[in-house]
Design a protein around this motif. Structure first.
Motif, PDB file in Angstrom:
ATOM      1  N   PRO A 276       0.831  -1.222   0.000  1.00  0.00           N
ATOM      2  CA  PRO A 276       0.000   0.000   0.000  1.00  0.00           C
ATOM      3  C   PRO A 276       0.853   1.254   0.000  1.00  0.00           C
ATOM      4  CG  PRO A 276       0.025  -0.985   2.184  1.00  0.00           C
ATOM      5  CD  PRO A 276       0.744  -1.951   1.283  1.00  0.00           C
ATOM      6  N   LEU A 277       0.407   2.261  -0.730  1.00  0.00           N
ATOM      7  CA  LEU A 277       1.108   3.538  -0.812  1.00  0.00           C
ATOM      8  C   LEU A 277       0.217   4.650  -0.271  1.00  0.00           C
ATOM      9  CD1 LEU A 277       2.735   3.261  -4.348  1.00  0.00           C
ATOM     10  CD2 LEU A 277       3.913   3.190  -2.144  1.00  0.00           C
ATOM     11  N   PRO A 278       0.802   5.686   0.309  1.00  0.00           N
ATOM     12  CA  PRO A 278       0.001   6.794   0.865  1.00  0.00           C
ATOM     13  C   PRO A 278      -0.634   7.610  -0.245  1.00  0.00           C
ATOM     14  CG  PRO A 278       2.333   7.288   0.998  1.00  0.00           C
ATOM     15  CD  PRO A 278       2.238   5.862   0.550  1.00  0.00           C
ATOM     16  N   PRO A 279      -1.671   8.377   0.084  1.00  0.00           N
ATOM     17  CA  PRO A 279      -2.325   9.218  -0.929  1.00  0.00           C
ATOM     18  C   PRO A 279      -1.421  10.356  -1.370  1.00  0.00           C
ATOM     19  CG  PRO A 279      -3.196   9.694   1.251  1.00  0.00           C
ATOM     20  CD  PRO A 279      -2.303   8.504   1.409  1.00  0.00           C
ATOM     21  N   GLN A 403      10.724  12.155  -2.426  1.00  0.00           N
ATOM     22  CA  GLN A 403      11.729  12.414  -3.452  1.00  0.00           C
ATOM     23  C   GLN A 403      12.575  11.178  -3.710  1.00  0.00           C
ATOM     24  OE1 GLN A 403      13.959  16.016  -2.615  1.00  0.00           O
ATOM     25  NE2 GLN A 403      12.192  16.953  -1.601  1.00  0.00           N
ATOM     26  N   VAL A 404      12.945  10.481  -2.636  1.00  0.00           N
ATOM     27  CA  VAL A 404      13.737   9.259  -2.788  1.00  0.00           C
ATOM     28  C   VAL A 404      12.974   8.229  -3.615  1.00  0.00           C
ATOM     29  CG1 VAL A 404      14.755   7.302  -1.548  1.00  0.00           C
ATOM     30  CG2 VAL A 404      15.024   9.629  -0.655  1.00  0.00           C
ATOM     31  N   TYR A 405      11.692   8.083  -3.325  1.00  0.00           N
ATOM     32  CA  TYR A 405      10.882   7.111  -4.059  1.00  0.00           C
ATOM     33  C   TYR A 405      10.777   7.509  -5.531  1.00  0.00           C
ATOM     34  CZ  TYR A 405       6.811   4.349  -5.468  1.00  0.00           C
ATOM     35  OH  TYR A 405       5.959   3.495  -6.128  1.00  0.00           O
ATOM     36  N   GLY A 406      10.608   8.801  -5.792  1.00  0.00           N
ATOM     37  CA  GLY A 406      10.548   9.263  -7.180  1.00  0.00           C
ATOM     38  C   GLY A 406      11.840   8.965  -7.928  1.00  0.00           C
ATOM     39  N   LYS A 407      12.991   9.184  -7.265  1.00  0.00           N
ATOM     40  CA  LYS A 407      14.275   8.889  -7.899  1.00  0.00           C
ATOM     41  C   LYS A 407      14.447   7.386  -8.110  1.00  0.00           C
ATOM     42  CE  LYS A 407      15.574  13.139  -8.175  1.00  0.00           C
ATOM     43  NZ  LYS A 407      15.636  13.801  -9.506  1.00  0.00           N
ATOM     44  N   ALA A 408      13.944   6.583  -7.180  1.00  0.00           N
ATOM     45  CA  ALA A 408      14.036   5.128  -7.341  1.00  0.00           C
ATOM     46  C   ALA A 408      13.220   4.672  -8.547  1.00  0.00           C
ATOM     47  CB  ALA A 408      13.545   4.434  -6.078  1.00  0.00           C
ATOM     48  N   LEU A 409      12.051   5.282  -8.749  1.00  0.00           N
ATOM     49  CA  LEU A 409      11.248   4.954  -9.927  1.00  0.00           C
ATOM     50  C   LEU A 409      11.989   5.340 -11.211  1.00  0.00           C
ATOM     51  CD1 LEU A 409       7.683   6.073  -8.754  1.00  0.00           C
ATOM     52  CD2 LEU A 409       8.460   3.726  -9.145  1.00  0.00           C
ATOM     53  N   ASP A 410      12.643   6.499 -11.192  1.00  0.00           N
ATOM     54  CA  ASP A 410      13.425   6.925 -12.355  1.00  0.00           C
ATOM     55  C   ASP A 410      14.565   5.947 -12.625  1.00  0.00           C
ATOM     56  OD1 ASP A 410      11.803   9.132 -12.641  1.00  0.00           O
ATOM     57  OD2 ASP A 410      13.186  10.511 -11.632  1.00  0.00           O
ATOM     58  N   SER A 411      15.250   5.552 -11.557  1.00  0.00           N
ATOM     59  CA  SER A 411      16.362   4.610 -11.709  1.00  0.00           C
ATOM     60  C   SER A 411      15.883   3.277 -12.268  1.00  0.00           C
ATOM     61  CB  SER A 411      17.044   4.401 -10.356  1.00  0.00           C
ATOM     62  OG  SER A 411      18.087   3.440 -10.460  1.00  0.00           O
ATOM     63  N   GLN A 412      14.720   2.815 -11.779  1.00  0.00           N
ATOM     64  CA  GLN A 412      14.179   1.557 -12.280  1.00  0.00           C
ATOM     65  C   GLN A 412      13.822   1.678 -13.766  1.00  0.00           C
ATOM     66  OE1 GLN A 412      10.753   0.152 -10.151  1.00  0.00           O
ATOM     67  NE2 GLN A 412      10.501  -1.668 -11.419  1.00  0.00           N
ATOM     68  N   ALA A 413      13.266   2.803 -14.147  1.00  0.00           N
ATOM     69  CA  ALA A 413      12.910   3.011 -15.552  1.00  0.00           C
ATOM     70  C   ALA A 413      14.166   3.027 -16.430  1.00  0.00           C
ATOM     71  CB  ALA A 413      12.131   4.311 -15.711  1.00  0.00           C
ATOM     72  N   GLN A 414      15.223   3.672 -15.952  1.00  0.00           N
ATOM     73  CA  GLN A 414      16.466   3.702 -16.719  1.00  0.00           C
ATOM     74  C   GLN A 414      17.087   2.316 -16.819  1.00  0.00           C
ATOM     75  OE1 GLN A 414      17.599   6.266 -18.492  1.00  0.00           O
ATOM     76  NE2 GLN A 414      15.786   7.416 -17.806  1.00  0.00           N
ATOM     77  N   ALA A 415      17.009   1.553 -15.737  1.00  0.00           N
ATOM     78  CA  ALA A 415      17.544   0.183 -15.770  1.00  0.00           C
ATOM     79  C   ALA A 415      16.765  -0.679 -16.754  1.00  0.00           C
ATOM     80  CB  ALA A 415      17.505  -0.423 -14.375  1.00  0.00           C
ATOM     81  N   ALA A 416      15.447  -0.478 -16.802  1.00  0.00           N
ATOM     82  CA  ALA A 416      14.626  -1.235 -17.760  1.00  0.00           C
ATOM     83  C   ALA A 416      14.983  -0.848 -19.187  1.00  0.00           C
ATOM     84  CB  ALA A 416      13.150  -0.980 -17.484  1.00  0.00           C
ATOM     85  N   ARG A 417      15.215   0.454 -19.425  1.00  0.00           N
ATOM     86  CA  ARG A 417      15.604   0.917 -20.755  1.00  0.00           C
ATOM     87  C   ARG A 417      16.964   0.332 -21.158  1.00  0.00           C
ATOM     88  NH1 ARG A 417      14.449   2.085 -25.802  1.00  0.00           N
ATOM     89  NH2 ARG A 417      15.710   3.790 -26.688  1.00  0.00           N
ATOM     90  N   ALA A 447      14.536  -2.743  -9.242  1.00  0.00           N
ATOM     91  CA  ALA A 447      13.158  -2.960  -8.788  1.00  0.00           C
ATOM     92  C   ALA A 447      13.129  -3.239  -7.285  1.00  0.00           C
ATOM     93  CB  ALA A 447      12.530  -4.114  -9.562  1.00  0.00           C
ATOM     94  N   GLN A 448      14.134  -3.962  -6.783  1.00  0.00           N
ATOM     95  CA  GLN A 448      14.211  -4.204  -5.339  1.00  0.00           C
ATOM     96  C   GLN A 448      14.416  -2.895  -4.580  1.00  0.00           C
ATOM     97  OE1 GLN A 448      17.017  -7.322  -4.215  1.00  0.00           O
ATOM     98  NE2 GLN A 448      16.705  -8.342  -6.180  1.00  0.00           N
ATOM     99  N   ALA A 449      15.279  -2.030  -5.111  1.00  0.00           N
ATOM    100  CA  ALA A 449      15.500  -0.732  -4.464  1.00  0.00           C
ATOM    101  C   ALA A 449      14.216   0.101  -4.478  1.00  0.00           C
ATOM    102  CB  ALA A 449      16.626   0.009  -5.174  1.00  0.00           C
ATOM    103  N   THR A 450      13.441  -0.003  -5.556  1.00  0.00           N
ATOM    104  CA  THR A 450      12.180   0.731  -5.621  1.00  0.00           C
ATOM    105  C   THR A 450      11.187   0.201  -4.601  1.00  0.00           C
ATOM    106  OG1 THR A 450      12.505   1.181  -7.979  1.00  0.00           O
ATOM    107  CG2 THR A 450      10.255   1.372  -7.124  1.00  0.00           C
ATOM    108  N   ALA A 451      11.127  -1.122  -4.444  1.00  0.00           N
ATOM    109  CA  ALA A 451      10.230  -1.716  -3.441  1.00  0.00           C
ATOM    110  C   ALA A 451      10.619  -1.262  -2.042  1.00  0.00           C
ATOM    111  CB  ALA A 451      10.263  -3.241  -3.551  1.00  0.00           C
ATOM    112  N   ALA A 452      11.925  -1.218  -1.766  1.00  0.00           N
ATOM    113  CA  ALA A 452      12.384  -0.767  -0.457  1.00  0.00           C
ATOM    114  C   ALA A 452      12.043   0.698  -0.237  1.00  0.00           C
ATOM    115  CB  ALA A 452      13.896  -0.993  -0.326  1.00  0.00           C
ATOM    116  N   ALA A 455       8.319   0.978   0.496  1.00  0.00           N
ATOM    117  CA  ALA A 455       8.025   0.564   1.872  1.00  0.00           C
ATOM    118  C   ALA A 455       8.428   1.648   2.860  1.00  0.00           C
ATOM    119  CB  ALA A 455       8.757  -0.744   2.189  1.00  0.00           C
ATOM    120  N   GLU A 456       9.572   2.274   2.616  1.00  0.00           N
ATOM    121  CA  GLU A 456      10.030   3.343   3.503  1.00  0.00           C
ATOM    122  C   GLU A 456       9.090   4.546   3.433  1.00  0.00           C
ATOM    123  OE1 GLU A 456      12.374   4.950   6.432  1.00  0.00           O
ATOM    124  OE2 GLU A 456      12.474   2.928   5.583  1.00  0.00           O
ATOM    125  N   LEU A 457       8.581   4.832   2.248  1.00  0.00           N
ATOM    126  CA  LEU A 457       7.645   5.952   2.095  1.00  0.00           C
ATOM    127  C   LEU A 457       6.376   5.708   2.899  1.00  0.00           C
ATOM    128  CD1 LEU A 457       6.712   8.592   0.757  1.00  0.00           C
ATOM    129  CD2 LEU A 457       5.884   7.200  -1.170  1.00  0.00           C
TER     130      LEU A 457
END
Length: 479
Positions: A276-279, A403-417, A447-452, A455-457
């Protein structure tokens, strides 16, 4: 007519007792943070993600996870910690009721049938024999101590404040429990997501080991890449084993937090579910609402009020006391005497007591109560400041983690690319297949870093709600 002076004294004393209360008057808790109370918003609140509207007591509903909501509801209903807090409330209320009884007279009833056998000459006669007799008696006695200087009323005030502090303590236990259940649940879902990714990583590691072994056997590569691939595979297997153990421990922890035995939630929680993620926007209210509603602040204020009342009770203990005792008895040497009005024996005993000299004991006890009040006042101030620190600190961490979560999503997207591009090159034969697998492994790790980070968020969101003192609400009849 003999009892008229006594009745007049009783009425006069009662009138005096009703208007005299010694000790300091309680004017409420000190203003521990006037600047914060006057602000319309928290200093560390991010205007883009938080609002000053009143937050909901059931903050977990904002996570939109029915399983989590069910667990928290079950915990609030069944947890031993909540049951213990409710028992403390019942004890405090019973103590308050007991103190209130000191304002009214006590009435006792007794009956006795003593058999007496004494020497006949005990009363001065010459008979050398013995005399025996049986006496039948029914008696009533009543006593009442006037609350002349408000000592009893001060004790009642202190007991009432402590009962309210116990209620606030139970609310604080609910705040803590709901946050603990939510934290454990978020950790569980994060671990399950990581385990799924580790399973994918293990499959990639197995392919890398197989390719390195083929190249070694074919003489196209040295042994070093194979050793490195095997080391990565062993590390992944260790991480998988630890994560599986963590999942089991968290499921058992959630069972205990909800008042159940370990293993009771295996069927409910073993299957992975989304974290679950916050609103996007979180209602946090303002500092003034936090100071009014946070249970530990209310508990500290009620303990301060009780300590103030203790001073008055102790001062009254060193002042004169007026009490009244009345005795009424019926009886004689035959059983019929207990109902014979002519056998009535009555006694009225007004009494005044005052310890004129006690070596300074009561004075020292009053000084001790005043210092106890000073301690509670300091505790109250500290509780207020700590609550504000918790709120501002949790808001800071929550805003930063977004902000950390947003950067993790960016990093995951770049890794996928990068993985997609590397796979295209491998399909074209311009890079080795192992290079494409390594890029895929990096994507899984991202993806693991994004999940972490997710969870921290959510955990930081939970910390915000706990810092605001949410997770309890007044009974319907009190709202």
């Amino acid at each position: 007519m003999a009892f008229r002076p006594l009745a007049i004294a009783l009425l006069a004393s009662a009138a005096l007792a009703g208007c005299t209360t010694v000790g300091p008057k309680y004017a409420g808790a000190p203003d521990a943070a006037p600047g914060a109370a006057a602000r319309s918003a928290f200093l560390r609140g991010d205007a883009a993600t938080t609002t000053a509207t009143a937050p909901s007591a059931r903050w977990w509903d904002a996570l939109n996870d029915p399983v989590l909501g069910s667990l928290i509801d079950k915990g609030l209903a069944n947890s031993p910690n909540i049951a213990a807090a409710n028992a403390r409330i019942a004890q405090a209320r019973a103590g308050l009721a007991a103190n209130k009884t000191a304002l009214i007279p006590t009435l006792n009833v007794s009956g006795a049938v003593p058999y007496i056998n004494v020497p006949s000459n005990i009363l001065g006669g010459n008979d050398t024999g013995r005399t025996d007799t049986t006496i039948y008696n029914v008696g009533f006695d009543s006593s009442w101590e006037l609350d002349l200087f408000g000592g009893t009323r001060s004790k009642i005030t202190a007991a009432g404040a402590r009962a309210e502090a116990a209620e606030a303590g139970a609310d604080d236990a609910r705040v803590t429990l709901s946050a603990e259940i939510a934290r454990a649940y978020v950790s569980l879902r994060a671990k399950q997501a990581v385990l799924t990714l580790l399973d994918q990583q293990a499959a990639i590691d197995a392919q890398l080991v197989n390719l390195a072994q083929q190249r070694l056997q074919g003489g196209t590569a040295p042994e070093q890449p194979l050793a490195q691939a095997r080391g990565q595979a062993s590390q992944t297997e260790g991480d998988r084993a630890k994560t599986r153990a963590d999942i089991t421990v968290l499921i058992d922890q959630l069972a205990v937090l909800t008042g159940q035995e370990p293993g009771a939630l295996d069927a409910t929680l073993t299957t992975p579910a989304p974290l679950p993620l916050p609103p996007a926007s979180v209602a946090v209210g303002d500092p003034a609402s936090l100071l009014r509603n946070r249970p530990d602040i209310r508990m500290a204020e009620r303990q301060l009020a009780a300590a103030n009342a203790d001073i008055g009770a102790q001062i009254a203990a060193g002042l004169p006391k007026i009490s009244f005792m009345g005795l009424l008895g019926l009886g004689g040497t035959s059983i019929g005497d207990v109902v014979d009005p002519s056998k009535i024996i009555g006694l009225a005993l007004p009494q005044i007591r005052w310890s004129l000299f006690d070596g300074g004991r009561n004075k020292a006890q009053v000084a001790s109560k005043r210092q106890a009040y000073a301690e509670q006042e300091a505790n109250y101030r500290n509780t207020v400041l700590t609550a504000l620190q918790d709120a501002e600190g949790s808001l800071t961490r929550f805003g930063s983690q977004r902000q950390v979560y947003g950067k993790a999503l960016d990093s995951q997207a770049q890794a996928a690319r990068a993985q997609a591009l590397q796979q295209q090159r491998a399909d074209a034969g311009t890079v080795a297949r192992s290079d494409a697998l390594s890029a895929q492994r990096q994507q899984v790790q991202a993806a693991q870093a994004t999940a972490a980070a997710a969870a921290e968020l959510t955990t930081d969101f939970i910390a915000v709600e706990k810092a605001l003192g949410l997770g309890w609400q007044a009974p319907a009849q009190d709202r």
